[in-house]
Motif scaffolding. Structure first.
Motif, short mmCIF file in Angstrom:
data_model
loop_
_atom_site.label_atom_id
_atom_site.label_comp_id
_atom_site.label_asym_id
_atom_site.label_seq_id
_atom_site.Cartn_x
_atom_site.Cartn_y
_atom_site.Cartn_z
N VAL A 44 0.85 -1.38 -0.01
CA VAL A 44 0.01 0.09 0.08
C VAL A 44 0.89 1.20 -0.12
O VAL A 44 1.71 1.70 0.90
CB VAL A 44 -1.01 0.05 1.26
N PHE A 45 0.65 2.13 -1.22
CA PHE A 45 1.48 3.19 -1.07
C PHE A 45 0.45 4.41 -0.72
O PHE A 45 -0.61 4.14 -0.53
CB PHE A 45 2.12 3.67 -2.76
N THR A 46 1.22 5.68 -0.67
CA THR A 46 0.24 6.55 -0.08
C THR A 46 -0.39 7.49 -0.99
O THR A 46 -0.35 7.29 -2.08
CB THR A 46 1.59 7.56 1.02
N GLU A 47 -0.86 8.58 -0.15
CA GLU A 47 -1.65 9.68 -1.01
C GLU A 47 -0.60 10.52 -2.05
O GLU A 47 0.33 10.44 -1.56
CB GLU A 47 -2.35 10.63 -0.22
N CYS A 48 -0.90 10.74 -3.32
CA CYS A 48 -0.03 11.65 -4.05
C CYS A 48 1.33 11.00 -3.89
O CYS A 48 2.37 11.83 -3.57
CB CYS A 48 -0.27 13.01 -3.58
N ALA A 49 1.59 9.81 -4.18
CA ALA A 49 2.77 9.34 -3.84
C ALA A 49 3.91 9.51 -4.70
O ALA A 49 5.07 9.24 -4.62
CB ALA A 49 2.71 7.59 -3.84
N LEU A 50 3.43 9.85 -5.90
CA LEU A 50 4.30 10.08 -6.94
C LEU A 50 5.03 11.47 -6.95
O LEU A 50 6.08 11.66 -7.75
CB LEU A 50 3.68 10.01 -8.34
N THR A 51 4.77 12.38 -6.32
CA THR A 51 4.96 13.78 -6.19
C THR A 51 5.04 14.39 -4.88
O THR A 51 4.59 13.85 -3.97
CB THR A 51 4.15 14.65 -7.14
N ALA A 52 5.76 15.51 -4.82
CA ALA A 52 5.68 16.37 -3.47
C ALA A 52 4.15 16.55 -3.18
O ALA A 52 3.53 16.75 -4.50
CB ALA A 52 6.44 17.61 -3.40
N PHE A 53 3.57 16.70 -2.35
CA PHE A 53 2.12 17.50 -2.05
C PHE A 53 2.15 18.69 -2.31
O PHE A 53 2.06 19.72 -1.60
CB PHE A 53 1.77 17.03 -0.54
#
Ligand code: ING
Length: 323
Positions: A44-53
């Motif tokens: 399980v990866f996080t919210e907006c895992a691909l970029t800075a928030f």
């Protein structure tokens, strides 16, 4: 035969603005491989895992804003995740900023996908509860502009038959609303997957800062217990572009207990074998069919004081008759 699923909660440390998608995907691939080595069925990866928030800073150039969004899922930069999942035979959850083109119109959502061990998308969620503000608040140490950058999710709270159980998703602020868990549980959810970017400072309510970690877990522990669900909640942690975010990636049992928790503010994988049949006892204790009396939930009127002053209330007919 117990219905167990071994889950890897893959907390992300900070993602810098300068990190490319490929560099971030490589970090996620490393965690996926570690999860496989540790016999996980699902990572399980996080919210907006691909970029800075990026909701933490003011962007008023449309082109610059859209660079933070994925135009397709998978796209060329994220396809390696799907390919590796298929090669390793592991499922995954991924939070990302979604740029959808629907009936000829561009729409931006804060989204997550659930992917099976063959690399196929099972389902998608779009964040419904968007916290923060749409206006620029330059006096705050950071912004929370989700209301400006994202539309309210239009997919409701869905559940899917997957991983030998029933799985639901929500995103970050969704976890602070008790309806989220109840709606997912009414949809049969036994396992709820959540990603979050949660600062340890609330500019408008600094008095709450001391409780941020407690309140983060409180809402999920209650949601897990009241609805008989496992909850896996995964942080984007650490100081990201100047914003200090909590870790506390957690795996919560249907009892409400936190059975596994991250210790760092970096990339960290915590693993736990979840027995989905542990949900049964709590779903029986809180049986929606026999114990939940929604038809008796009188609407609270707007008048001050009790709806019917106690003194005037006539004895309950049904009880009186039974005595
Ligand atoms: N972030 C925060 C969240 O965890 C927040 C915003 C923090 C709201 C603390 C209320 C209290 O919900 C996101 N991305 O939703």
């Amino acid at each position: 035969m117990p219905r167990t699923i071994t889950i890897g909660a893959a907390q992300s440390g900070p993602v810098s603005r300068s990190e490319t998608r490929a560099e971030v995907v490589e970090r996620l691939l490393e965690q996926m491989r570690e999860a496989r080595r540790r016999d996980c069925d699902l990572v399980v990866f996080t919210e907006c895992a691909l970029t800075a928030f990026f909701a933490h800073w003011w962007i008023d150039d449309e082109h610059e804003l859209e660079a933070w969004f994925e135009k397709e899922m998978p796209g060329p930069e994220t396809k390696p995740l799907f390919d590796e999942a298929q090669r390793l035979q592991i499922g995954f959850h991924l939070g990302y900023a979604e740029l959808a083109t629907e009936s000829g119109r561009k729409r931006r959502f804060n989204s997550s996908v659930l992917v099976d061990k063959h690399g196929r998308i099972i389902g998608k969620h779009r964040k419904i509860h968007l916290p923060g503000h749409a206006d620029h608040r330059p006096h705050n140490p950071f912004q929370n502009l989700e209301k400006r950058y994202f539309r309210v999710g239009d997919l409701g709270f869905q559940t899917w038959q997957a991983f030998n159980g029933v799985v639901g998703m929500c995103i970050c602020n969704d976890r602070r609303w008790s309806e989220t868990y109840r709606l997912l549980a009414l949809g049969g959810a036994e396992l709820i997957l959540i990603g979050y970017n949660t600062p340890d400072h609330i500019p408008e309510h600094p008095e709450m800062d001391q409780h941020v970690g407690f309140q983060h877990q409180l809402c999920m522990q209650a949601g897990a217990y009241e609805n008989g669900c496992w909850i896996v909640a995964v942080a984007k942690a650490g100081v990201e572009e100047g914003v200090s975010q909590i870790g506390l990636t957690s795996i919560i049992a249907p009892s409400g207990q936190v059975v596994a928790e991250s210790k760092s503010l970096e990339d960290e994988l915590i693993v736990y074998e979840c027995d989905l049949d542990e949900t049964r006892a709590y779903k029986t204790l809180f049986d929606f069919q026999s114990n939940r009396k929604i038809e008796h939930y009188r609407p609270i009127t707007s008048t001050a004081g009790p709806v019917v002053p106690i003194a005037e209330e006539s004895p309950r007919q049904d009880t009186a008759e039974k005595l």
